[in-house]
Design a protein around this motif. Structure first.
Motif, PDB file in Angstrom:
ATOM      1  N   ARG A  95     -40.052  20.974 -41.653  1.00  0.00           N
ATOM      2  CA  ARG A  95     -39.169  19.676 -41.822  1.00  0.00           C
ATOM      3  C   ARG A  95     -38.851  19.590 -43.337  1.00  0.00           C
ATOM      4  NH1 ARG A  95     -43.162  14.647 -41.208  1.00  0.00           N
ATOM      5  NH2 ARG A  95     -44.009  15.808 -43.161  1.00  0.00           N
ATOM      6  N   ASN A  96     -39.595  19.992 -44.188  1.00  0.00           N
ATOM      7  CA  ASN A  96     -39.261  19.896 -45.604  1.00  0.00           C
ATOM      8  C   ASN A  96     -38.102  20.639 -45.961  1.00  0.00           C
ATOM      9  OD1 ASN A  96     -41.164  17.719 -46.218  1.00  0.00           O
ATOM     10  ND2 ASN A  96     -42.731  19.364 -46.586  1.00  0.00           N
ATOM     11  N   ILE A  97     -38.198  22.178 -45.499  1.00  0.00           N
ATOM     12  CA  ILE A  97     -37.166  23.011 -45.885  1.00  0.00           C
ATOM     13  C   ILE A  97     -35.943  22.554 -44.984  1.00  0.00           C
ATOM     14  CG2 ILE A  97     -36.355  25.271 -44.930  1.00  0.00           C
ATOM     15  CD1 ILE A  97     -39.200  26.260 -45.418  1.00  0.00           C
ATOM     16  N   LEU A  98     -35.922  21.915 -43.679  1.00  0.00           N
ATOM     17  CA  LEU A  98     -34.586  21.554 -43.055  1.00  0.00           C
ATOM     18  C   LEU A  98     -34.097  20.357 -43.875  1.00  0.00           C
ATOM     19  CD1 LEU A  98     -35.712  21.927 -39.456  1.00  0.00           C
ATOM     20  CD2 LEU A  98     -34.193  23.430 -40.638  1.00  0.00           C
ATOM     21  N   LEU A  99     -34.912  19.312 -44.316  1.00  0.00           N
ATOM     22  CA  LEU A  99     -34.424  18.205 -44.962  1.00  0.00           C
ATOM     23  C   LEU A  99     -33.644  18.684 -46.433  1.00  0.00           C
ATOM     24  CD1 LEU A  99     -37.483  15.474 -44.743  1.00  0.00           C
ATOM     25  CD2 LEU A  99     -34.944  15.348 -44.087  1.00  0.00           C
ATOM     26  N   ARG A 100     -34.392  19.555 -46.847  1.00  0.00           N
ATOM     27  CA  ARG A 100     -33.593  20.218 -48.313  1.00  0.00           C
ATOM     28  C   ARG A 100     -32.314  20.735 -47.866  1.00  0.00           C
ATOM     29  NH1 ARG A 100     -38.693  22.148 -49.943  1.00  0.00           N
ATOM     30  NH2 ARG A 100     -38.231  24.084 -49.242  1.00  0.00           N
ATOM     31  N   GLU A 101     -32.274  21.451 -46.694  1.00  0.00           N
ATOM     32  CA  GLU A 101     -30.956  22.164 -46.224  1.00  0.00           C
ATOM     33  C   GLU A 101     -29.930  20.950 -46.013  1.00  0.00           C
ATOM     34  OE1 GLU A 101     -29.495  25.151 -45.986  1.00  0.00           O
ATOM     35  OE2 GLU A 101     -31.312  26.193 -46.790  1.00  0.00           O
ATOM     36  N   LEU A 102     -30.387  19.711 -45.218  1.00  0.00           N
ATOM     37  CA  LEU A 102     -29.379  18.719 -44.873  1.00  0.00           C
ATOM     38  C   LEU A 102     -28.908  18.196 -45.858  1.00  0.00           C
ATOM     39  CD1 LEU A 102     -28.467  16.982 -42.478  1.00  0.00           C
ATOM     40  CD2 LEU A 102     -30.735  15.864 -42.517  1.00  0.00           C
ATOM     41  N   MET A 103     -29.879  17.849 -46.912  1.00  0.00           N
ATOM     42  CA  MET A 103     -29.490  17.094 -48.106  1.00  0.00           C
ATOM     43  C   MET A 103     -28.298  17.966 -48.947  1.00  0.00           C
ATOM     44  SD  MET A 103     -31.037  14.309 -47.655  1.00  0.00           S
ATOM     45  CE  MET A 103     -30.042  13.604 -49.176  1.00  0.00           C
ATOM     46  N   SER A 104     -28.439  19.338 -48.961  1.00  0.00           N
ATOM     47  CA  SER A 104     -27.313  20.083 -49.536  1.00  0.00           C
ATOM     48  C   SER A 104     -26.188  19.952 -48.968  1.00  0.00           C
ATOM     49  CB  SER A 104     -28.016  21.361 -49.797  1.00  0.00           C
ATOM     50  OG  SER A 104     -26.905  22.161 -50.098  1.00  0.00           O
ATOM     51  N   LEU A 105     -26.183  20.052 -47.422  1.00  0.00           N
ATOM     52  CA  LEU A 105     -24.905  20.012 -46.602  1.00  0.00           C
ATOM     53  C   LEU A 105     -24.366  18.723 -46.943  1.00  0.00           C
ATOM     54  CD1 LEU A 105     -26.165  21.901 -43.410  1.00  0.00           C
ATOM     55  CD2 LEU A 105     -24.566  22.586 -45.143  1.00  0.00           C
ATOM     56  N   ILE A 106     -25.008  17.417 -47.044  1.00  0.00           N
ATOM     57  CA  ILE A 106     -24.591  16.013 -47.169  1.00  0.00           C
ATOM     58  C   ILE A 106     -23.695  16.088 -48.531  1.00  0.00           C
ATOM     59  CG2 ILE A 106     -25.154  13.845 -47.502  1.00  0.00           C
ATOM     60  CD1 ILE A 106     -27.367  14.154 -45.539  1.00  0.00           C
ATOM     61  N   ASP A 107     -24.361  16.676 -49.473  1.00  0.00           N
ATOM     62  CA  ASP A 107     -23.738  16.797 -50.745  1.00  0.00           C
ATOM     63  C   ASP A 107     -22.322  17.265 -50.915  1.00  0.00           C
ATOM     64  OD1 ASP A 107     -25.472  15.159 -52.190  1.00  0.00           O
ATOM     65  OD2 ASP A 107     -26.749  16.715 -52.741  1.00  0.00           O
ATOM     66  N   GLN A 108     -22.496  18.631 -49.899  1.00  0.00           N
ATOM     67  CA  GLN A 108     -21.159  19.602 -50.058  1.00  0.00           C
ATOM     68  C   GLN A 108     -20.108  18.708 -48.921  1.00  0.00           C
ATOM     69  OE1 GLN A 108     -21.700  23.621 -48.235  1.00  0.00           O
ATOM     70  NE2 GLN A 108     -23.967  23.434 -48.966  1.00  0.00           N
ATOM     71  N   ALA A 109     -20.590  18.078 -47.931  1.00  0.00           N
ATOM     72  CA  ALA A 109     -19.523  17.348 -46.991  1.00  0.00           C
ATOM     73  C   ALA A 109     -18.950  16.181 -47.808  1.00  0.00           C
ATOM     74  CB  ALA A 109     -20.445  16.678 -45.951  1.00  0.00           C
ATOM     75  N   LYS A 110     -19.709  15.256 -48.631  1.00  0.00           N
ATOM     76  CA  LYS A 110     -19.072  14.470 -49.495  1.00  0.00           C
ATOM     77  C   LYS A 110     -17.872  14.931 -50.581  1.00  0.00           C
ATOM     78  CE  LYS A 110     -22.897  11.166 -49.574  1.00  0.00           C
ATOM     79  NZ  LYS A 110     -24.025  10.667 -50.387  1.00  0.00           N
ATOM     80  N   ASP A 111     -18.242  16.181 -51.044  1.00  0.00           N
ATOM     81  CA  ASP A 111     -17.379  16.673 -51.849  1.00  0.00           C
ATOM     82  C   ASP A 111     -15.869  17.171 -51.376  1.00  0.00           C
ATOM     83  OD1 ASP A 111     -19.050  16.377 -54.174  1.00  0.00           O
ATOM     84  OD2 ASP A 111     -19.811  18.336 -54.191  1.00  0.00           O
ATOM     85  N   ILE A 112     -16.257  17.772 -50.055  1.00  0.00           N
ATOM     86  CA  ILE A 112     -15.205  18.279 -49.388  1.00  0.00           C
ATOM     87  C   ILE A 112     -14.213  17.195 -48.982  1.00  0.00           C
ATOM     88  CG2 ILE A 112     -14.387  19.655 -47.259  1.00  0.00           C
ATOM     89  CD1 ILE A 112     -16.787  21.245 -47.606  1.00  0.00           C
TER      90      ILE A 112
END
Length: 204
Positions: A33-50
């Motif tokens: 869960r912690n690993i997936l959460l880290r990946e998700l937060m990274s993707l959310i930041d990328q999505a905001k930038d894009i």
């Protein structure tokens, strides 16, 4: 194991093994869960930038398109747009993050080929096409990131449910079972010890 399992040493060993397995399972689920959460937060930041980049690019692209429509006429621009070849270089594969399949979109940008006569067009049309090409690239990236985020979020929900079930139901059940069997065996040992003392006293 049944919580009403008969209290024997064999069943106590089985209960302890089940408790250790459930505890290990919870720890693994928590790490996942912690690993997936880290990946998700990274993707959310990328999505905001894009998304921010897409918004600004769309604004300039539509401004250039509007200028081209004014300078060349809507019919000319529509004919020029319909002459642009279809892009068939987009390929979708998949990659796995902790057992969660997420899309991996591969796209090879093609050099812009001229599909209209340059002597009868304007710079605004070239700019509009260039900007919309960039919008396409950004949209491809955004679709991959957003789809990945949705799948990761779903996987996190499932992992959270399993972790909660282990933590709040399975582990407490086996802890209680181990305690009950241990107490029952200790009581039986005390009774046996007392019985042997009585027998010994009677013999003496």
């Amino acid at each position: 194991m049944n919580p009403n399992t008969f209290p024997t040493k064999g069943n106590l060993i089985l209960a302890k093994n089940s408790l250790a397995l459930a505890t290990q399972g919870y720890e693994l689920m928590d790490k996942k869960r912690n690993i997936l959460l880290r990946e998700l937060m990274s993707l959310i930041d990328q999505a905001k930038d894009i998304q921010s980049e897409i918004d600004s690019t769309f604004t300039t692209a539509y401004a250039a398109l509007q200028k081209a429509n004014i300078e060349l006429g809507i019919n000319y621009v529509q004919k020029a747009a319909s002459a642009v070849p279809e892009d068939d270089t987009i390929k979708v594969k998949a990659r796995s993050i902790m057992g969660t399949e997420i899309p991996l979109v591969q796209h090879e940008p093609q050099p812009l080929s001229l599909t209209y006569a340059c002597f009868s067009s304007r710079e605004s049309l070239d700019e509009a096409r260039e900007k919309f090409e960039k919008v396409k690239e950004l949209t491809i990236r955004l679709s991959m990131v957003e789809n990945s985020a949705y799948r990761l979020a779903g996987s996190i929900r499932k992992t959270q449910k399993r972790a909660n079930a282990l933590k709040n139901i399975t582990i407490p059940m086996y802890q209680a079972l181990v305690t009950n069997i241990s107490n029952a065996l200790e009581e039986k040992d005390r009774e046996e010890f007392t019985r042997l003392k009585v027998i010994k006293r009677m013999k003496n």
